[in-house]
Scaffold this active site. Structure first.
Site, PDB file in Angstrom:
ATOM      1  N   ASP A  32       0.924  -4.137   1.361  1.00 33.48           N
ATOM      2  CA  ASP A  32      -0.151  -3.506   0.651  1.00 33.48           C
ATOM      3  C   ASP A  32      -0.640  -4.573  -0.200  1.00 33.48           C
ATOM      4  O   ASP A  32       0.044  -5.582  -0.462  1.00 33.48           O
ATOM      5  CB  ASP A  32       0.248  -2.305  -0.027  1.00 33.48           C
ATOM      6  CG  ASP A  32      -0.809  -1.715  -1.005  1.00 33.48           C
ATOM      7  OD1 ASP A  32      -1.915  -1.452  -0.198  1.00 33.48           O
ATOM      8  OD2 ASP A  32      -0.790  -1.324  -2.062  1.00 33.48           O
ATOM      9  N   ASP A  82      -3.313  -4.124  -3.596  1.00 42.37           N
ATOM     10  CA  ASP A  82      -3.423  -3.555  -4.732  1.00 42.37           C
ATOM     11  C   ASP A  82      -2.194  -3.198  -5.330  1.00 42.37           C
ATOM     12  O   ASP A  82      -1.551  -2.306  -4.931  1.00 42.37           O
ATOM     13  CB  ASP A  82      -4.435  -2.642  -5.001  1.00 42.37           C
ATOM     14  CG  ASP A  82      -6.008  -3.191  -4.859  1.00 42.37           C
ATOM     15  OD1 ASP A  82      -6.405  -4.080  -5.410  1.00 42.37           O
ATOM     16  OD2 ASP A  82      -6.670  -2.516  -4.095  1.00 42.37           O
ATOM     17  N   ASP A 129       3.518  -0.220  -3.234  1.00 36.47           N
ATOM     18  CA  ASP A 129       3.774   0.186  -4.550  1.00 36.47           C
ATOM     19  C   ASP A 129       3.295   1.599  -4.777  1.00 36.47           C
ATOM     20  O   ASP A 129       3.697   2.092  -5.756  1.00 36.47           O
ATOM     21  CB  ASP A 129       2.739  -0.346  -5.541  1.00 36.47           C
ATOM     22  CG  ASP A 129       1.381  -0.348  -5.377  1.00 36.47           C
ATOM     23  OD1 ASP A 129       0.736  -0.340  -4.357  1.00 36.47           O
ATOM     24  OD2 ASP A 129       0.729   0.174  -6.520  1.00 36.47           O
TER      25      ASP A 129
END
Length: 334
Positions: free
Chosen positions: A15, A17, A214
Site C-alpha cells: 500500500d 499512503d 497500514d
C-alpha cells in the site's frame, strides 16, 4: 531465498499512503526497503485505493522520493474502476465522475464519455477521492443514481493518513451519498476487495506474494480475502488498539513498527505471539482479563497481548502491572 521475512516471498505488494509515504513525504526507511528488495531480485508492486493519481503519476512521485518505480508496478483503484466500467458498459457510454482529474482521465482512456450532470442520463456514476469534491457534483451523482445509474465506488476508506492525523477519505464522501440515497454503492472496486492484489500477483506471475499495509479494514482484510499473507506496519492509520480488537477477517500474519520488519526473521513479527513471556514482557491470563508486566519493545508486547485478546479477552480488560506497561497502554489509548 534469505532467512528474513521478505525472503519467504517472491512478490511484495505495498500500500502507499501510510506505508511508503504520508501525502507527499516519504516515510523514513521506505526507499531503503525498496532498494534492498530490488537488490535481491524480489518483485515489488504498489496497490493503492487512492484514486486521485494515475499509475504514471504515482510512479513519478515515488521516483522523486527516492523510491524508483515503473507505472506497470502501480495498480490504482481509479484504473481498476475505469477498466471495470469498460467491461460493463458499451463503448462511449456516458459516465458521471465524482473525484479528481486522474479518475476522469482513466474513464476517458477506457473509451467512455464524461458527463457532469444527471440531465445527461449517465449510465454510471463512479466515485473516488478528490480534494475538490463538493456539494454540487455530489448532488448530481445522487440524482443520477436515483434515476438508475450504476454506482461504483473506487474505495470506501473512511480516512486518509497525513502528518497532521487522519483526514476524511473517499469512504466519508461515499457516506454522504449513502445517507442521501439510503443505499450502498452497487460495486466497490478497491481494497478490501481482492482485485488489486490478485491482479498484482498475476502480472508478476508470483507464487507466494506478501501484502504490506497500514489499515486493517482495507489492506489486511483485502489480503485475507485474497488468501495472502500480510504485514501490518504501524506507520499509518490502524493502531495497536485496533489490532488487539481485530476480528478474524482483519488479522495480519505479521506486525512490525515499520518496513524494517521485512528484513528481520519472520518469527520476530508473527502475530499472535503464543507465549507467556518474551522480550522482557509477560502476559498473565486471568479468565476474562489479562495483565501486562515488564518492559521492552512495544511490538513484542502487542504480539503477546494479541494472543489474549484474539482468544476472548476484551481489550478493555487488559491491565498493567508495571510502570512501563502502564505507559505503553496509555500510549495506545487503553
Amino acid at each position: 531465498m534469505t532467512e528474513d521475512l521478505a525472503g519467504g516471498y517472491d512478490l511484495v505488494i505495498f500500500d502507499l499512503d501510510g506505508v511508503v509515504y504520508l501525502i507527499d513525504k516519504p516515510i523514513p526507511g521506505a526507499s531503503e526497503a525498496m532498494e534492498q528488495l530490488r537488490s535481491r531480485g524480489t518483485a515489488v508492486a504498489y496497490a493503492t485505493n487512492n484514486a486521485s493519481r494515475r499509475a504514471a503519476d504515482v510512479a513519478a512521485l515515488l521516483t522523486g522520493m527516492g523510491v524508483p518505480a515503473e507505472p506497470a508496478e502501480v495498480l490504482t483503484s481509479a484504473g481498476a474502476s475505469a477498466a471495470l466500467l469498460a467491461e460493463k458498459l458499451p463503448a462511449g457510454a456516458p459516465v458521471l465522475v465524482v473525484g479528481a482529474d486522474a479518475l476522469r482521465d482513466e474513464v476517458t482512456d477506457a473509451g467512455l464519455t464524461l458527463v457532469d450532470s444527471a440531465e445527461d442520463e449517465p449510465a454510471a456514476v463512479v466515485q473516488g477521492y478528490g480534494p475538490e469534491v463538493g456539494w454540487r457534483i455530489l448532488a448530481e451523482a445522487a440524482l443520477a443514481v436515483r434515476a438508475g445509474a450504476l454506482w461504483v465506488a473506487t474505495n470506501t476508506d473512511r480516512t486518509l493518513p497525513s502528518p497532521r492525523g487522519p483526514l476524511p477519505g473517499n469512504g466519508s464522501l461515499v457516506a454522504v451519498l449513502r445517507t442521501a440515497l439510503d443505499r450502498d454503492p452497487d460495486l466497490v472496486v478497491g481494497k478490501p476487495e481482492p482485485a488489486l492484489f490478485t491482479t498484482a500477483a498475476a502480472q508478476s506471475r508470483a507464487v507466494r506474494p506478501l501484502a504490506v499495509g497500514d489499515r486493517l479494514d482495507t489492506d489486511i482484510q483485502g489480503a485475507v480475502t485474497a488468501g495472502l499473507d500480510s504485514l501490518l506496519v504501524l506507520t499509518g492509520v490502524s493502531s495497536p488498539a485496533d489490532l488487539l480488537a481485530a476480528d478474524a477477517s482483519r488479522r495480519p500474519t505479521y506486525v512490525a513498527a515499520d518496513l524494517s520488519g521485512l528484513f528481520r526473521p519472520a518469527a520476530e513479527s508473527a502475530v499472535p505471539l503464543d507465549a507467556n513471556k518474551a522480550g522482557g514482557w509477560s502476559v498473565t491470563r486471568n479468565g476474562d482479563s489479562a495483565t501486562l508486566d515488564g518492559a521492552g519493545d512495544a511490538v513484542v508486547a502487542l504480539r503477546l497481548l494479541c494472543a489474549a485478546t484474539w482468544d476472548g479477552v476484551p481489550v478493555t480488560a487488559v491491565e498493567p502491572a508495571s510502570d512501563a506497561a502502564r505507559e505503553l497502554l496509555r500510549s495506545w489509548n487503553l
